[in-house]
Design a protein around this motif. Structure first.
Motif, mmCIF file in Angstrom:
data_model
loop_
_atom_site.group_PDB
_atom_site.id
_atom_site.type_symbol
_atom_site.label_atom_id
_atom_site.label_comp_id
_atom_site.label_asym_id
_atom_site.label_seq_id
_atom_site.Cartn_x
_atom_site.Cartn_y
_atom_site.Cartn_z
ATOM 1 N N PRO A 100 0.838 -1.204 0.000
ATOM 2 C CA PRO A 100 0.000 0.000 0.000
ATOM 3 C C PRO A 100 0.871 1.253 0.000
ATOM 4 C CG PRO A 100 -0.600 -1.485 1.803
ATOM 5 C CD PRO A 100 0.641 -2.026 1.186
ATOM 6 N N VAL A 101 0.346 2.339 -0.546
ATOM 7 C CA VAL A 101 1.066 3.619 -0.542
ATOM 8 C C VAL A 101 1.226 4.037 0.928
ATOM 9 C CG1 VAL A 101 1.057 5.979 -1.462
ATOM 10 C CG2 VAL A 101 -0.186 4.152 -2.652
ATOM 11 N N ASN A 102 2.319 4.743 1.235
ATOM 12 C CA ASN A 102 2.613 5.220 2.605
ATOM 13 C C ASN A 102 2.748 4.077 3.626
ATOM 14 O OD1 ASN A 102 2.377 7.803 1.602
ATOM 15 N ND2 ASN A 102 0.190 7.927 2.117
ATOM 16 N N PHE A 103 3.034 2.877 3.124
ATOM 17 C CA PHE A 103 3.170 1.762 4.068
ATOM 18 C C PHE A 103 4.494 1.892 4.821
ATOM 19 C CE2 PHE A 103 4.939 -2.441 5.015
ATOM 20 C CZ PHE A 103 3.981 -2.878 5.925
ATOM 21 N N LYS A 104 4.390 1.956 6.162
ATOM 22 C CA LYS A 104 5.596 2.044 6.998
ATOM 23 C C LYS A 104 5.438 1.124 8.196
ATOM 24 C CE LYS A 104 7.729 6.507 6.226
ATOM 25 N NZ LYS A 104 7.732 7.893 6.607
ATOM 26 N N VAL A 105 6.518 0.482 8.605
ATOM 27 C CA VAL A 105 6.478 -0.410 9.763
ATOM 28 C C VAL A 105 7.300 0.234 10.880
ATOM 29 C CG1 VAL A 105 6.962 -2.722 10.632
ATOM 30 C CG2 VAL A 105 6.381 -2.419 8.245
ATOM 31 N N ALA A 106 6.715 0.332 12.048
ATOM 32 C CA ALA A 106 7.466 0.839 13.210
ATOM 33 C C ALA A 106 8.511 -0.207 13.601
ATOM 34 C CB ALA A 106 6.514 1.107 14.373
ATOM 35 N N SER A 107 9.568 0.272 14.275
ATOM 36 C CA SER A 107 10.693 -0.627 14.571
ATOM 37 C C SER A 107 10.290 -1.827 15.442
ATOM 38 C CB SER A 107 11.795 0.155 15.280
ATOM 39 O OG SER A 107 11.298 0.691 16.486
ATOM 40 N N ASN A 108 9.251 -1.670 16.245
ATOM 41 C CA ASN A 108 8.896 -2.778 17.143
ATOM 42 C C ASN A 108 7.714 -3.599 16.620
ATOM 43 O OD1 ASN A 108 7.104 -0.673 17.523
ATOM 44 N ND2 ASN A 108 6.720 -1.168 19.672
ATOM 45 N N GLU A 109 7.315 -3.353 15.342
ATOM 46 C CA GLU A 109 6.124 -4.039 14.817
ATOM 47 C C GLU A 109 6.478 -5.233 13.922
ATOM 48 O OE1 GLU A 109 2.478 -0.829 14.439
ATOM 49 O OE2 GLU A 109 3.906 -0.969 12.787
ATOM 50 N N THR A 110 5.586 -6.220 13.950
ATOM 51 C CA THR A 110 5.644 -7.341 13.000
ATOM 52 C C THR A 110 4.334 -7.270 12.221
ATOM 53 O OG1 THR A 110 6.923 -8.650 14.538
ATOM 54 C CG2 THR A 110 5.730 -9.860 12.838
ATOM 55 N N VAL A 111 4.426 -7.392 10.863
ATOM 56 C CA VAL A 111 3.221 -7.199 10.040
ATOM 57 C C VAL A 111 2.896 -8.462 9.256
ATOM 58 C CG1 VAL A 111 2.207 -5.822 8.183
ATOM 59 C CG2 VAL A 111 3.655 -4.721 9.871
ATOM 60 N N VAL A 112 1.600 -8.802 9.217
ATOM 61 C CA VAL A 112 1.143 -9.869 8.312
ATOM 62 C C VAL A 112 0.094 -9.276 7.369
ATOM 63 C CG1 VAL A 112 1.645 -11.837 9.813
ATOM 64 C CG2 VAL A 112 -0.566 -10.707 10.018
ATOM 65 N N PHE A 113 0.104 -9.779 6.126
ATOM 66 C CA PHE A 113 -0.822 -9.261 5.095
ATOM 67 C C PHE A 113 -1.904 -10.297 4.816
ATOM 68 C CE2 PHE A 113 3.145 -7.042 4.550
ATOM 69 C CZ PHE A 113 2.740 -5.738 4.344
ATOM 70 N N VAL A 114 -3.111 -9.806 4.570
ATOM 71 C CA VAL A 114 -4.238 -10.689 4.224
ATOM 72 C C VAL A 114 -4.530 -10.507 2.734
ATOM 73 C CG1 VAL A 114 -6.656 -11.249 4.681
ATOM 74 C CG2 VAL A 114 -5.166 -10.515 6.576
ATOM 75 N N LEU A 115 -4.503 -11.638 1.999
ATOM 76 C CA LEU A 115 -4.775 -11.601 0.553
ATOM 77 C C LEU A 115 -6.069 -12.361 0.267
ATOM 78 C CD1 LEU A 115 -1.237 -12.573 -0.831
ATOM 79 C CD2 LEU A 115 -2.101 -10.275 -0.439
ATOM 80 N N ILE A 116 -6.917 -11.810 -0.606
ATOM 81 C CA ILE A 116 -8.088 -12.540 -1.100
ATOM 82 C C ILE A 116 -7.789 -12.808 -2.573
ATOM 83 C CG2 ILE A 116 -10.569 -12.488 -1.546
ATOM 84 C CD1 ILE A 116 -10.845 -10.611 0.844
ATOM 85 N N GLY A 117 -7.704 -14.101 -2.939
ATOM 86 C CA GLY A 117 -7.138 -14.431 -4.253
ATOM 87 C C GLY A 117 -5.686 -14.010 -4.149
ATOM 88 N N GLU A 118 -5.228 -13.159 -5.032
ATOM 89 C CA GLU A 118 -3.873 -12.608 -4.879
ATOM 90 C C GLU A 118 -3.964 -11.098 -4.685
ATOM 91 O OE1 GLU A 118 -0.554 -14.333 -4.971
ATOM 92 O OE2 GLU A 118 -2.078 -15.731 -4.297
ATOM 93 N N LYS A 119 -5.165 -10.632 -4.274
ATOM 94 C CA LYS A 119 -5.402 -9.203 -4.119
ATOM 95 C C LYS A 119 -5.212 -8.810 -2.645
ATOM 96 C CE LYS A 119 -8.578 -6.004 -6.273
ATOM 97 N NZ LYS A 119 -9.904 -5.874 -6.824
ATOM 98 N N LEU A 120 -4.479 -7.727 -2.392
ATOM 99 C CA LEU A 120 -4.213 -7.283 -1.017
ATOM 100 C C LEU A 120 -5.491 -6.737 -0.374
ATOM 101 C CD1 LEU A 120 -1.969 -6.888 1.098
ATOM 102 C CD2 LEU A 120 -1.626 -4.599 0.203
ATOM 103 N N ALA A 121 -5.917 -7.387 0.734
ATOM 104 C CA ALA A 121 -7.151 -6.959 1.414
ATOM 105 C C ALA A 121 -6.845 -6.087 2.629
ATOM 106 C CB ALA A 121 -7.949 -8.194 1.844
ATOM 107 N N GLY A 122 -5.576 -6.073 3.033
ATOM 108 C CA GLY A 122 -5.207 -5.257 4.196
ATOM 109 C C GLY A 122 -4.069 -5.899 4.972
ATOM 110 N N PHE A 123 -3.691 -5.248 6.062
ATOM 111 C CA PHE A 123 -2.632 -5.860 6.885
ATOM 112 C C PHE A 123 -2.941 -5.661 8.374
ATOM 113 C CE2 PHE A 123 -1.057 -1.533 6.117
ATOM 114 C CZ PHE A 123 -0.642 -1.144 7.391
#
Length: 687
Positions: free
Chosen positions: A476-499
């Motif tokens: 996603p545009v402006n996607f940034k991860v804070a230093s203490n964060e772990t991120v997982v992404f949710v895909l529907i088909g191969e389309k990004l639904a969010g994180f």
């Protein structure tokens, strides 16, 4: 530290029958060695009370028959043989009222350890023998009335003081009383009531609503909230469901629980705590040794001062009765009673109070040294942070999903079969929001990258950022991860639904705890195996004084040494297992979050909860305890410095005289002041 649990197995619930630790501890400085070896504490209090009332009944006739009292009151009570009746009444008071002091004196002589009983026994014996001699021909005036009032006040003082001691140890007794006497054992369909101490490992027990838990165990069936505050200091009731641990002595809420016993009574957490408290109360710290030494010296000074006073007054031409009276007064007023109790009373109170608040003191000196701490090193995970992943934020793609909850439900459906910390964090958020998860089918792991399944007729994936890169899925545009964060992404088909972003959240109490340390001039330093960015992030958020990042367990010891070489007095907090070398190296080792592993071997202090606020409380309570000890020692010493010269008669020419009875009153008052001051100690005490 090895605990001999078996010794206490049967006697614990009836602990009222134990003599209090400080009596044995003072080696004859108190009542523990008074010829009452078989007595329990309650019986000793009752005995002193009875002797006091009997002596009180004799006091009026003794005063009425004493020539000195008659002279002061301008009375004339005389009849043939009155001196012999006075002698007989005084002999009864000496032998019955004075018996505890005389037998205590003998015990101290046998132990070659003269103390308070030696002084009192010597004083009343001198007063009695001299007065008896005047009845049978020695020229002089008796002081039977002074002997009587001296014994009367001594008995009253001991009675009051022993009640104060009983109060100081009541908290330990409360811990003992936490154990219920009976338990319900389930054998098939039959419930059998048995004594708590007969419970064995693997027994299945039933805990009904409102009952106390009789043994440590694991919940096999049922759900309830348990009050563990008396054991851990944690005031909020704790929810217990299948597979969770329960601690003996905690109080069940309104649900029924079936629990599989993991520790039999004598090995339970509560019994270990009681053993630990008793060991700590009996252990001598440097302050206690100082007080013992001072009390021993005071005994010698009292005897020498008494004899010197006698010699001086005789050589100045005063009569034998006057010189004897001065000697007796000096010896009585110098009894090192307050000094002997100054530290043990505070020890008893502080150790028991600590145990109730989840602070278990294994090493008295480490606890008292808490006042010297200049730097405290915190292990990050589970102490300053919660030690588990929590959802910190969620972003869904508009047009693909309608809400955060929808995103969370899909992620939760796929993670519901996983034990991974990320999965636990997502499911915890699902539970918090009370969402119902859709069924997931055709579940499959994507090696090292995530999971996939079918839910709500859609092909869903929960994946790491690596999967997106490999499959050229744009972030996603402006996607940034804070230093203490772990991120997982949710895909529907191969389309990004969010994180979903997760982080090891900082505890709410951490900020306040670090601020309180700063207020008290103590530096806080973070020690973690995590990377520099995470360490820096936590350290900055909490306004700590520094951090050590990417430190391996065996390197922690070196970091503690580094700080010590810079002149810091270092406390280290760790989990007591992989931090053992560092805890041993630190000036004060504090094992945290050890739960029922009370015997965290290398730490001087064990904190049941991992709450950083408890660590701050511990340090402040250590300071308050030491203050109480020094206040008591200062009072007990200062009192003797002022009253000894008065008793010896240095202000005799100015008309100021202290009688033996007044001396006994002053000694009793000084002891009671020490006892009351000790009883005012409380956690959170700033005085």
């Amino acid at each position: 530290m090895e605990h001999q649990h078996h010794e206490h197995q049967h006697e614990m619930p009836e602990m009222k029958g134990h003599d209090h630790p400080q009596h044995q501890e003072r080696n004859g400085m108190g009542h523990g060695d008074m010829g009452h070896a078989g007595y329990d504490h309650g019986a000793m209090i009752a005995d002193f009370r009875k002797r006091f009332y009997v002596v009180l009944a004799f006091t009026l006739p003794i005063l009425a028959l004493s020539p000195m009292i008659q002279h002061w009151l301008h009375l004339q009570i005389g009849f043939p043989g009155d001196r012999y009746i006075l002698f007989a009444l005084s002999t009864a008071v000496f032998l019955y009222g004075g018996r505890p002091f005389l037998t205590g004196w003998l015990s101290e002589l046998k132990a070659k350890n003269p103390g308070m009983m030696t002084l009192i026994g010597f004083a009343i014996s001198v007063a009695y023998l001299y007065s008896a001699a005047t009845v049978f021909g020695l020229k002089g005036m008796d002081f039977f009335w002074e002997l009587d009032t001296l014994i009367l006040i001594m008995l009253l003082g001991h009675w009051i003081e022993m009640k104060s001691i009983a109060g100081a140890s009541r908290e330990l007794e409360l811990l003992v009383q936490l154990m219920p006497s009976a338990a319900h054992v389930l054998k098939g369909d039959v419930t059998e009531d048995v004594k708590t101490e007969s419970l064995k490992e693997n027994d299945l027990i039933l805990i009904k609503p409102g009952e106390k838990v009789p043994a440590d165990g694991m919940v096999e069936d049922g759900e309830s909230y348990l009050n563990e505050s008396m054991l851990t200091g944690e005031s909020a009731p704790v929810q217990k469901t299948k597979g969770q641990q329960v601690i003996a002595g905690s109080v069940n809420g309104n649900g029924s629980l079936k629990v599989r016993v993991t520790h039999s009574g004598k090995d339970s957490y509560l019994f270990k705590v009681i053993d630990l408290v008793r060991d700590a109360q009996n252990a001598k710290s440097n302050t206690q040794l100082l007080a013992d030494k001072a009390a021993r010296w005071l005994t010698i000074i009292a005897l020498l001062a008494g004899i010197t006073t006698f010699v001086v007054w005789i050589s100045l031409g005063h009569d034998l009765a006057f010189a004897m009276e001065r000697m007796v007064t000096v010896i009585v007023i110098c009894c090192p009673h307050a000094l002997g109790l100054a530290v043990p009373l505070v020890v008893a109170k502080s150790t028991s109070l600590s145990a109730q608040h989840g602070l278990l003191i294994k090493n008295r000196t480490a606890f008292e040294n808490a006042r010297k701490i200049t730097s405290i090193v915190f292990d990050k995970t589970g102490t300053l942070t919660k030690g588990k992943f929590e959802v910190s934020r969620m972003v869904f793609t508009e047009g693909v999903l309608k809400s955060e909850n929808e995103l969370l439900k899909l992620a939760g459906a796929l993670e519901s079969n996983s034990e991974h910390p990320i999965a636990t964090g997502i499911l915890s958020e699902v539970k918090k929001r009370k969402l119902t998860l859709p069924e997931a089918a055709q579940f499959k792991a994507i090696t090292g990258k995530g999971v996939e399944a079918v839910a709500e007729q859609k092909h869903i994936k929960v994946v790491s950022p690596g999967y997106l890169k490999e499959n050229s899925i744009s972030l996603p545009v402006n996607f940034k991860v804070a230093s203490n964060e772990t991120v997982v992404f949710v895909l529907i088909g191969e389309k990004l639904a969010g994180f979903v972003a997760l982080a090891d959240a900082i505890r709410e109490e951490s900020k306040g705890a670090i601020a309180t340390l700063h207020e008290n001039g103590i530096k806080s330093i973070l020690l973690t195996g995590d990377n520099k960015q995470v360490a820096e992030s936590v350290s900055t958020q909490l306004k700590m004084d520094g951090f050590f990042a990417e430190v391996l367990p065996h390197e922690k010891l070196e970091k503690i040494k580094e700080l010590q070489q810079q002149g810091e007095f270092v406390a280290m907090t760790g989990d007591g297992v992989n931090d053992a070398p560092a805890l041993a190296q630190a000036d004060v080792g504090i094992a945290v979050g050890s739960g029922s592993d009370v015997a965290a071997e290398t730490a001087g202090i064990v904190l049941v909860n991992s709450n950083p606020k408890d660590i701050v409380n511990l340090i402040l309570f250590g300071k308050a305890t030491y203050r109480k000890m020094t206040q008591n020692l200062a009072w007990a010493t200062g009192y003797n410095v002022i009253t000894l010269p008065l008793a010896a008669g240095v202000l005799y020419n100015q008309g100021i005289m202290v009688s033996p009875a007044i001396g006994a009153v002053l000694m009793t008052v000084s002891t009671v002041v020490v006892a009351i001051n000790a009883s005012l100690l409380s956690i959170g005490n700033k005085k």
